[in-house]
Motif scaffolding. Sequence first.
Motif, PDB file in Angstrom:
ATOM      1  N   ASP A 222      49.310  64.176  56.664  1.00 39.96           N
ATOM      2  CA  ASP A 222      49.759  65.472  56.146  1.00 39.96           C
ATOM      3  C   ASP A 222      48.677  66.544  56.234  1.00 39.96           C
ATOM      4  OD1 ASP A 222      48.228  64.129  54.290  1.00 39.96           O
ATOM      5  OD2 ASP A 222      49.334  64.862  52.554  1.00 39.96           O
ATOM      6  N   LYS A 223      47.410  66.158  56.051  1.00 37.41           N
ATOM      7  CA  LYS A 223      46.324  67.136  56.065  1.00 37.41           C
ATOM      8  C   LYS A 223      46.156  67.761  57.447  1.00 37.41           C
ATOM      9  CE  LYS A 223      42.198  65.519  55.795  1.00 37.41           C
ATOM     10  NZ  LYS A 223      40.949  64.889  55.318  1.00 37.41           N
ATOM     11  N   TRP A 224      46.213  66.925  58.470  1.00 40.78           N
ATOM     12  CA  TRP A 224      46.044  67.422  59.839  1.00 40.78           C
ATOM     13  C   TRP A 224      47.243  68.258  60.264  1.00 40.78           C
ATOM     14  CZ3 TRP A 224      41.533  66.735  62.525  1.00 40.78           C
ATOM     15  CH2 TRP A 224      40.630  65.826  61.981  1.00 40.78           C
ATOM     16  N   VAL A 225      48.459  67.831  59.901  1.00 41.02           N
ATOM     17  CA  VAL A 225      49.656  68.590  60.269  1.00 41.02           C
ATOM     18  C   VAL A 225      49.673  69.930  59.537  1.00 41.02           C
ATOM     19  CG1 VAL A 225      52.173  68.628  60.204  1.00 41.02           C
ATOM     20  CG2 VAL A 225      50.983  66.531  60.823  1.00 41.02           C
ATOM     21  N   ARG A 226      49.213  69.955  58.294  1.00 47.04           N
ATOM     22  CA  ARG A 226      49.136  71.213  57.560  1.00 47.04           C
ATOM     23  C   ARG A 226      48.189  72.181  58.252  1.00 47.04           C
ATOM     24  NH1 ARG A 226      46.595  71.134  51.678  1.00 47.04           N
ATOM     25  NH2 ARG A 226      44.713  71.467  52.905  1.00 47.04           N
ATOM     26  N   PHE A 227      47.059  71.684  58.731  1.00 43.36           N
ATOM     27  CA  PHE A 227      46.117  72.534  59.459  1.00 43.36           C
ATOM     28  C   PHE A 227      46.784  73.109  60.713  1.00 43.36           C
ATOM     29  CE2 PHE A 227      43.163  72.857  63.051  1.00 43.36           C
ATOM     30  CZ  PHE A 227      42.292  73.817  62.585  1.00 43.36           C
ATOM     31  N   ILE A 228      47.531  72.283  61.439  1.00 50.98           N
ATOM     32  CA  ILE A 228      48.218  72.745  62.649  1.00 50.98           C
ATOM     33  C   ILE A 228      49.233  73.830  62.304  1.00 50.98           C
ATOM     34  CG2 ILE A 228      49.792  72.030  64.498  1.00 50.98           C
ATOM     35  CD1 ILE A 228      48.389  69.222  64.294  1.00 50.98           C
TER      36      ILE A 228
END
Length: 337
Positions: A222-228
């Motif tokens: 979720d953290k990486w997708v939120r950044f994207i």
Amino acid sequence: MSGKQYLKNIIPAIFIHLLGLSALALFLLAGGNTVPAILFISAVWLLVLAFYFTAAYCLRKRYMNKLLHMAEQLEERYLIPEIMLLPDQADDRIFYQLLKMAEKSMLEKIRQIQEERKEYREYIEQWIHEVKTPITAMKLLCENNRFPFTRDILTELENINQYTEQALYYARSEHTEKDYSVREIKLSDIVHTAIADNKYLLRQSNMAIAIDDTDAYVYTDDKWVRFILNQIIRNAVNYRAEQPTLHISVTKTNSQVILSVRDNGIGIPSVDLSRIFEKGFTGQNGRIGKNSTGIGLYLCKRLCDKLGIELTAYSEKKGTTFSLSFQTNDFITGVQG
């Protein structure tokens, strides 16, 4: 190794043999031997010499081609001495020792550079974590002390926070496997969190947001997708129209869950569309006073590749759509059903 080059290399040896053959012929002629006998001896000499040089060329060429083939199979070609056999010829052994010395020097240099990069990356990560503390403190101060200008300050603090996040993810993008945690997540949670991360920027730009049913579940970090998503949202703000809108939706297929983010901005020129994920590429839009660095979408693509997410972009004269395609796991779906 070409035959012409090999022949050029053995010209001195051939010349010496011809001198020796001429001296032998004169000696035999002076000793009273007949001309046919001398010609026969000379022919045999030249035939043996030709056979020797031909065989030596074939063996040498096969050996060199084998070395080239082994080198082509290696990703780190400076490691070629590790798979080479110790040569039989004395001069080849000298070159082998030179290769070993070059390999050792290269490995030491690579190790040194890796250590320096590791130390620098760790410093950057530590600095970013430390600078986030005053950013958070300033946001709290602004939110607790409302003045006409605090909203502008909060918007700029969001910008600073996003730039620090970008630097952090760039530093970690080489070794994402050490940082992400894949688990089942609800896409609507990530979407709403990403919007909250950019709420002051979205308000300042008067961006109208429409969110369709995004209650699908996927397996990702979720953290990486939120950044994207943050990067895509900020791009929509930077290249917005006069009455900007942002539409976020989810569609499902048999094998994918697709999260789409569509805006009605100025769009991406068709000549630039195939290159927007290249590092440092800003395109025509990035040159029109937008201070584009060409890093945001490059990072998005790189992280998506690491996470197994397909990132695509579609653009018209007005508006751009970014799609994140998450693969569904039939085995997990079957167990859950």
